[in-house]
Design a protein around this motif. Sequence first.
Motif, PDB file in Angstrom:
ATOM      1  N   SER A  41      18.939-113.212  41.688  1.00 39.94           N
ATOM      2  CA  SER A  41      19.503-112.033  41.036  1.00 39.94           C
ATOM      3  C   SER A  41      18.529-111.376  40.069  1.00 39.94           C
ATOM      4  O   SER A  41      18.928-110.624  39.197  1.00 39.94           O
ATOM      5  CB  SER A  41      20.779-112.422  40.274  1.00 39.94           C
ATOM      6  OG  SER A  41      20.489-113.386  39.276  1.00 39.94           O
ATOM      7  N   GLN A 157      21.315-108.131  45.942  1.00 37.80           N
ATOM      8  CA  GLN A 157      22.712-107.715  45.875  1.00 37.80           C
ATOM      9  C   GLN A 157      23.645-108.918  45.984  1.00 37.80           C
ATOM     10  O   GLN A 157      24.637-109.037  45.248  1.00 37.80           O
ATOM     11  CB  GLN A 157      23.032-106.716  47.006  1.00 37.80           C
ATOM     12  CG  GLN A 157      22.148-105.478  47.060  1.00 37.80           C
ATOM     13  CD  GLN A 157      22.558-104.409  46.038  1.00 37.80           C
ATOM     14  OE1 GLN A 157      23.216-104.681  45.051  1.00 37.80           O
ATOM     15  NE2 GLN A 157      22.139-103.182  46.286  1.00 37.80           N
ATOM     16  N   SER A 160      23.374-111.346  42.742  1.00 39.06           N
ATOM     17  CA  SER A 160      23.728-110.806  41.438  1.00 39.06           C
ATOM     18  C   SER A 160      25.210-110.486  41.309  1.00 39.06           C
ATOM     19  O   SER A 160      25.717-110.337  40.190  1.00 39.06           O
ATOM     20  CB  SER A 160      22.917-109.532  41.151  1.00 39.06           C
ATOM     21  OG  SER A 160      23.201-108.517  42.093  1.00 39.06           O
ATOM     22  N   THR A 161      25.929-110.385  42.427  1.00 34.22           N
ATOM     23  CA  THR A 161      27.292-109.862  42.403  1.00 34.22           C
ATOM     24  C   THR A 161      28.335-110.960  42.588  1.00 34.22           C
ATOM     25  O   THR A 161      28.203-111.820  43.457  1.00 34.22           O
ATOM     26  CB  THR A 161      27.469-108.808  43.514  1.00 34.22           C
ATOM     27  OG1 THR A 161      26.443-107.821  43.392  1.00 34.22           O
ATOM     28  CG2 THR A 161      28.820-108.137  43.414  1.00 34.22           C
ATOM     29  N   LYS A 162      29.357-110.915  41.756  1.00 38.71           N
ATOM     30  CA  LYS A 162      30.487-111.833  41.843  1.00 38.71           C
ATOM     31  C   LYS A 162      31.781-111.013  41.798  1.00 38.71           C
ATOM     32  O   LYS A 162      32.339-110.793  40.723  1.00 38.71           O
ATOM     33  CB  LYS A 162      30.456-112.844  40.707  1.00 38.71           C
ATOM     34  CG  LYS A 162      29.209-113.721  40.699  1.00 38.71           C
ATOM     35  CD  LYS A 162      29.183-114.650  39.508  1.00 38.71           C
ATOM     36  CE  LYS A 162      27.919-115.505  39.510  1.00 38.71           C
ATOM     37  NZ  LYS A 162      27.857-116.391  38.326  1.00 38.71           N
ATOM     38  N   SER A 165      32.138-108.314  39.037  1.00 35.20           N
ATOM     39  CA  SER A 165      31.147-108.392  37.968  1.00 35.20           C
ATOM     40  C   SER A 165      29.778-108.668  38.575  1.00 35.20           C
ATOM     41  O   SER A 165      29.664-109.095  39.722  1.00 35.20           O
ATOM     42  CB  SER A 165      31.513-109.487  36.963  1.00 35.20           C
ATOM     43  OG  SER A 165      31.468-110.764  37.584  1.00 35.20           O
ATOM     44  N   ALA A 166      28.757-108.401  37.800  1.00 30.92           N
ATOM     45  CA  ALA A 166      27.391-108.633  38.260  1.00 30.92           C
ATOM     46  C   ALA A 166      26.503-108.972  37.069  1.00 30.92           C
ATOM     47  O   ALA A 166      26.650-108.389  35.992  1.00 30.92           O
ATOM     48  CB  ALA A 166      26.846-107.400  38.986  1.00 30.92           C
ATOM     49  N   ASN A 195      36.057-104.171  43.376  1.00 30.43           N
ATOM     50  CA  ASN A 195      35.037-105.045  43.937  1.00 30.43           C
ATOM     51  C   ASN A 195      33.698-104.324  44.040  1.00 30.43           C
ATOM     52  O   ASN A 195      33.628-103.157  44.420  1.00 30.43           O
ATOM     53  CB  ASN A 195      35.447-105.538  45.325  1.00 30.43           C
ATOM     54  CG  ASN A 195      36.620-106.499  45.264  1.00 30.43           C
ATOM     55  OD1 ASN A 195      37.163-106.756  44.184  1.00 30.43           O
ATOM     56  ND2 ASN A 195      37.015-107.014  46.412  1.00 30.43           N
ATOM     57  N   LEU A 196      32.636-105.064  43.723  1.00 37.20           N
ATOM     58  CA  LEU A 196      31.285-104.510  43.781  1.00 37.20           C
ATOM     59  C   LEU A 196      30.610-104.922  45.079  1.00 37.20           C
ATOM     60  O   LEU A 196      30.771-106.045  45.538  1.00 37.20           O
ATOM     61  CB  LEU A 196      30.456-105.023  42.599  1.00 37.20           C
ATOM     62  CG  LEU A 196      30.866-104.541  41.202  1.00 37.20           C
ATOM     63  CD1 LEU A 196      30.158-105.368  40.140  1.00 37.20           C
ATOM     64  CD2 LEU A 196      30.546-103.072  41.027  1.00 37.20           C
ATOM     65  N   THR A 197      29.849-104.002  45.643  1.00 41.16           N
ATOM     66  CA  THR A 197      29.046-104.327  46.815  1.00 41.16           C
ATOM     67  C   THR A 197      27.573-104.049  46.503  1.00 41.16           C
ATOM     68  O   THR A 197      26.804-104.955  46.229  1.00 41.16           O
ATOM     69  CB  THR A 197      29.509-103.535  48.053  1.00 41.16           C
ATOM     70  OG1 THR A 197      29.573-102.132  47.734  1.00 41.16           O
ATOM     71  CG2 THR A 197      30.880-104.017  48.506  1.00 41.16           C
ATOM     72  N   VAL A 199      25.391-103.195  43.924  1.00 33.92           N
ATOM     73  CA  VAL A 199      25.539-103.124  42.474  1.00 33.92           C
ATOM     74  C   VAL A 199      24.683-102.032  41.838  1.00 33.92           C
ATOM     75  O   VAL A 199      25.137-101.313  40.942  1.00 33.92           O
ATOM     76  CB  VAL A 199      25.249-104.505  41.836  1.00 33.92           C
ATOM     77  CG1 VAL A 199      23.843-104.985  42.146  1.00 33.92           C
ATOM     78  CG2 VAL A 199      25.458-104.451  40.326  1.00 33.92           C
TER      79      VAL A 199
END
Length: 249
Positions: A41, A157, A160-162, A165-166, A195-197, A199
């Motif tokens: 990340s 990507q 880093s992404t959860k 959150s990121a 939801n993040l894809t 980021v």
Amino acid sequence: MSEITSYIQSLDLPQAPTRGAETDAPPADFTDAHQAVTIGSQMAEFSSTVPQSIRPAISNALLLGQLAADKATAGNSDPAAYFEAFNGVMKKIGWQVTASGLTQQSLSDSNAALHTAIIPIVTAIFGPGAAASSIIMAVLKGLQSVDQDAPWITVFQKKSTKVRSANFGLSYVDGGAGGGATLKAAYFALQASHNLTQVLLFKFISSDGIMKSGQCQMSLSPETIITTEDVLQQKVGPFIVENIKNISI
């Protein structure tokens, strides 16, 4: 056996990846030129003053810090806990660390994409000289035209992404005294309402997202590099190919 070596060997890490297309891919190619890589990340940029011989050890140390922080903070959504764990590991493996806490950022453009919004922060932390020729800055400025399926950005990507959150970092590594290294890093935490894809392409609309940033400076002596490079390679070896990729723009 040194205390640092024992500590590295004892660290609890996530389960190593199973063999597959990602783990069978070619490893990152480290040169003695100005270059950048993704390390999970984090994007890390090496100036031409950093010897090629120590770049793998630096990258492996940064990867170890991430993996250990991921494991230690699993289930904890507080980004401050993650960065505290990461910096704690780096200190214990011999890095001299000066870090600031995360602070919430107010954005002048409420419709700004994340990669654009963080440019002034990264410029201030890297310094104007480094930022002017920075590969990472070129990535941020030209992200819309970057192949979003490129291996390096796919790794960044993903790591880093959860969900909503990121956490991610952008680092600039310079040569240090006697063959060591110094590092300046900007760290970011993003919390979103959905939801993040992708980021870095996230857009701030109204109160849709909250961004926090912090900074860190680290230094590494040549003695520490010599002491830790073999044990670092052994510890994170199963994770290297999947997490460390050359950045190409």
